[in-house]
Design an enzyme around this catalytic site. Structure first.
Site, PDB file in Angstrom:
ATOM      1  N   ASN A   7      -2.215  -0.338  14.353  1.00  0.00           N
ATOM      2  CA  ASN A   7      -2.640  -0.122  12.969  1.00  0.00           C
ATOM      3  C   ASN A   7      -1.442  -0.371  12.039  1.00  0.00           C
ATOM      4  OD1 ASN A   7      -2.968   1.300  10.470  1.00  0.00           O
ATOM      5  ND2 ASN A   7      -4.792   2.252  11.322  1.00  0.00           N
ATOM      6  N   ASP A   9      -1.502  -0.204   8.637  1.00  0.00           N
ATOM      7  CA  ASP A   9      -1.687   0.378   7.293  1.00  0.00           C
ATOM      8  C   ASP A   9      -0.360   0.807   6.668  1.00  0.00           C
ATOM      9  OD1 ASP A   9      -4.376   0.118   7.676  1.00  0.00           O
ATOM     10  OD2 ASP A   9      -4.774   2.246   7.947  1.00  0.00           O
ATOM     11  N   HIS A  10       0.517   1.394   7.497  1.00  0.00           N
ATOM     12  CA  HIS A  10       1.737   1.973   6.932  1.00  0.00           C
ATOM     13  C   HIS A  10       2.759   0.925   6.509  1.00  0.00           C
ATOM     14  CE1 HIS A  10       0.370   5.979   7.249  1.00  0.00           C
ATOM     15  NE2 HIS A  10       0.035   5.793   8.501  1.00  0.00           N
ATOM     16  N   ARG A  18       6.295   0.124  -4.001  1.00  0.00           N
ATOM     17  CA  ARG A  18       6.939  -0.613  -5.080  1.00  0.00           C
ATOM     18  C   ARG A  18       5.987  -1.626  -5.734  1.00  0.00           C
ATOM     19  NH1 ARG A  18      12.804  -0.475  -4.963  1.00  0.00           N
ATOM     20  NH2 ARG A  18      13.148   1.745  -4.745  1.00  0.00           N
ATOM     21  N   HIS A  43      -7.282  -0.183   7.813  1.00  0.00           N
ATOM     22  CA  HIS A  43      -8.288   0.662   7.148  1.00  0.00           C
ATOM     23  C   HIS A  43      -8.312   0.271   5.674  1.00  0.00           C
ATOM     24  CE1 HIS A  43      -9.748   5.094   6.384  1.00  0.00           C
ATOM     25  NE2 HIS A  43     -10.533   4.197   5.813  1.00  0.00           N
ATOM     26  N   ARG A  45      -9.324   1.404   2.539  1.00  0.00           N
ATOM     27  CA  ARG A  45      -9.797   2.657   1.955  1.00  0.00           C
ATOM     28  C   ARG A  45     -10.395   2.400   0.581  1.00  0.00           C
ATOM     29  NH1 ARG A  45      -7.512   7.467   4.589  1.00  0.00           N
ATOM     30  NH2 ARG A  45      -8.603   8.557   2.956  1.00  0.00           N
ATOM     31  N   ARG A  49      -5.254   2.526  -1.171  1.00  0.00           N
ATOM     32  CA  ARG A  49      -3.880   3.058  -1.266  1.00  0.00           C
ATOM     33  C   ARG A  49      -2.889   2.249  -0.423  1.00  0.00           C
ATOM     34  NH1 ARG A  49      -4.424   8.725   2.055  1.00  0.00           N
ATOM     35  NH2 ARG A  49      -6.077   9.071   0.557  1.00  0.00           N
ATOM     36  N   HIS A  50      -3.372   1.519   0.579  1.00  0.00           N
ATOM     37  CA  HIS A  50      -2.435   0.674   1.334  1.00  0.00           C
ATOM     38  C   HIS A  50      -2.966  -0.751   1.501  1.00  0.00           C
ATOM     39  CE1 HIS A  50      -4.914   2.456   4.470  1.00  0.00           C
ATOM     40  NE2 HIS A  50      -4.228   3.587   4.511  1.00  0.00           N
ATOM     41  N   GLU A  70     -11.355  -0.672   9.904  1.00  0.00           N
ATOM     42  CA  GLU A  70     -11.849   0.702   9.716  1.00  0.00           C
ATOM     43  C   GLU A  70     -12.348   0.833   8.295  1.00  0.00           C
ATOM     44  OE1 GLU A  70      -8.869   3.611  10.307  1.00  0.00           O
ATOM     45  OE2 GLU A  70      -8.223   2.764  12.196  1.00  0.00           O
ATOM     46  N   THR A 101      -6.991  10.017   8.109  1.00  0.00           N
ATOM     47  CA  THR A 101      -8.359  10.327   8.538  1.00  0.00           C
ATOM     48  C   THR A 101      -8.332  11.609   9.365  1.00  0.00           C
ATOM     49  OG1 THR A 101      -8.620   7.945   8.659  1.00  0.00           O
ATOM     50  CG2 THR A 101     -10.412   9.264   9.525  1.00  0.00           C
ATOM     51  N   GLU A 151     -14.677   5.530  19.263  1.00  0.00           N
ATOM     52  CA  GLU A 151     -13.241   5.785  19.301  1.00  0.00           C
ATOM     53  C   GLU A 151     -13.074   7.294  19.210  1.00  0.00           C
ATOM     54  OE1 GLU A 151     -10.659   3.546  16.718  1.00  0.00           O
ATOM     55  OE2 GLU A 151      -9.058   5.035  16.926  1.00  0.00           O
ATOM     56  N   HIS A 191      -5.357   8.307  16.937  1.00  0.00           N
ATOM     57  CA  HIS A 191      -4.926   9.260  15.895  1.00  0.00           C
ATOM     58  C   HIS A 191      -3.846  10.196  16.439  1.00  0.00           C
ATOM     59  CE1 HIS A 191      -5.383  10.777  11.821  1.00  0.00           C
ATOM     60  NE2 HIS A 191      -4.820  11.849  12.340  1.00  0.00           N
ATOM     61  N   GLY A 192      -2.678  10.082  15.853  1.00  0.00           N
ATOM     62  CA  GLY A 192      -1.579  10.984  16.200  1.00  0.00           C
ATOM     63  C   GLY A 192      -0.928  10.688  17.544  1.00  0.00           C
ATOM     64  N   GLY A 213      -0.873   3.721  15.124  1.00  0.00           N
ATOM     65  CA  GLY A 213      -0.250   3.191  13.920  1.00  0.00           C
ATOM     66  C   GLY A 213       1.049   3.859  13.555  1.00  0.00           C
TER      67      GLY A 213
HETATM   68  N1  PXP Z   1      -7.807   5.048  14.756  1.00  0.00           N
HETATM   69  C1  PXP Z   1      -8.439   5.402  13.612  1.00  0.00           C
HETATM   70  C2  PXP Z   1      -9.913   5.256  13.559  1.00  0.00           C
HETATM   71  C3  PXP Z   1      -7.709   5.847  12.495  1.00  0.00           C
HETATM   72  O1  PXP Z   1      -8.347   6.168  11.361  1.00  0.00           O
HETATM   73  C4  PXP Z   1      -6.308   5.924  12.577  1.00  0.00           C
HETATM   74  C5  PXP Z   1      -5.530   6.392  11.392  1.00  0.00           C
HETATM   75  O2  PXP Z   1      -5.600   5.465  10.371  1.00  0.00           O
HETATM   76  C6  PXP Z   1      -5.693   5.527  13.779  1.00  0.00           C
HETATM   77  C7  PXP Z   1      -6.456   5.128  14.855  1.00  0.00           C
HETATM   78  C8  PXP Z   1      -4.207   5.531  13.934  1.00  0.00           C
HETATM   79  O3  PXP Z   1      -3.689   6.817  13.810  1.00  0.00           O
HETATM   80  P1  PXP Z   1      -2.117   7.007  13.745  1.00  0.00           P
HETATM   81  O4  PXP Z   1      -1.613   6.283  12.533  1.00  0.00           O
HETATM   82  O5  PXP Z   1      -1.960   8.488  13.675  1.00  0.00           O
HETATM   83  O6  PXP Z   1      -1.568   6.402  15.020  1.00  0.00           O
END
Ligand code: PXP
Length: 237
Positions: A7, A9-10, A18, A43, A45, A49-50, A70, A101, A151, A191-192, A213
């Site tokens: 992922n 996104d970050h 910026r 994702h 959103r 935001r990203h 996503e 999320t 998932e 996630h996490g 991510g």
């Molecule tokens: N899977 C889904 C469906 C998510 O929404 C996210 C968070 O955006 C992730 C995976 C990745 O989570 P993390 O950034 O905590 O690894």
């Protein structure tokens, strides 16, 4: 061997700090694929935001592995997905104020709405994954609305402070994965997840894909920092 979806996104979060062009998530996508990832996850959103609409359109052009989009279970998002045609759409819950999320999608209590969005996307030839808690009722509901994949939300497992709690969450993930597999759905998890907690989860053989991510991008910042500083020092010397 399980697949890894990264992922990014970050990367976009850092760029949006910026409102500029760097770091470009498209460049990140290329590097992620070169490093051997099996797919990219973004994702889009509602508050943008990203990841931006332009990122999504360009990623669809350049990603050579698999693009997993996503998004919230909303008609406006389904329209974007039907135009972009990612390889997979993952429906996720979305609240404006949340940092990320924070829980799984409530499928059991919102079956009609979710089924409508899934039908729309299936008509466009897009397979669907539902991001849900490792809860047997949610798994059954996901099957009833014809999801192709689930998932499993690993947040509770990742946040567990004590070993006993972690074991309980691991067991819940394992039971949920087994039921989803038995019902014919593909199983992924995310996630996490990080460099410390992912290994134990690989004991669950039904989980064939991990979507990760934050920990990967966070580590990239640190392992890349020394080189980045050295290059700047060289430039000014
Ligand atoms: N899977 C889904 C469906 C998510 O929404 C996210 C968070 O955006 C992730 C995976 C990745 O989570 P993390 O950034 O905590 O690894």
């Amino acid at each position: 061997m399980p697949r890894l979806g990264v992922n990014i996104d970050h990367v976009a979060t850092l760029r949006q700090a910026r409102s500029g062009r760097d770091p470009d998530p498209l460049a990140a996508a290329v590097l992620v694929e070169l490093a051997g990832a099996d797919g990219l996850v973004v994702h889009l959103r509602e508050d943008r935001r990203h990841i931006q609409d332009r990122d999504l359109a360009l990623l669809r052009e350049i990603v050579q592995t698999k693009l997993n989009l996503e998004m919230a279970a909303e008609e406006s998002m389904a329209k974007i997905a039907l135009t972009t045609k990612p390889h997979l759409v993952t429906l996720v819950p979305e609240r404006r104020q949340e940092l990320t999320t924070e829980g799984g999608l409530e499928v059991a209590g919102r079956r009609d709405r979710i089924q409508r969005i899934i039908e729309l996307l299936h008509d466009g030839g897009i397979p669907i994954s539902l991001f849900i808690e490792p809860d047997l009722d949610q798994i059954k509901a996901a099957h009833k609305v014809a999801a192709d994949y689930v998932e499993l939300h690993t947040g509770r497992y990742a946040n567990a402070r004590r070993q006993k709690e972690e074991q309980t969450e691991l067991e819940a993930l394992s039971q949920a994965a087994k039921l989803a597999y038995k019902l014919g759905m593909g199983v992924s998890a995310g996630h996490g997840l990080n460099y410390r907690n992912v290994k134990r989860l690989t004991q669950v053989p039904e989980i064939v894909e991990y979507n990760i991510g934050h920990s990967i991008i966070a580590r990239a910042v640190l392992v890349g920092l020394e080189r980045a500083v050295r290059e700047m020092k060289q430039l000014i010397s």
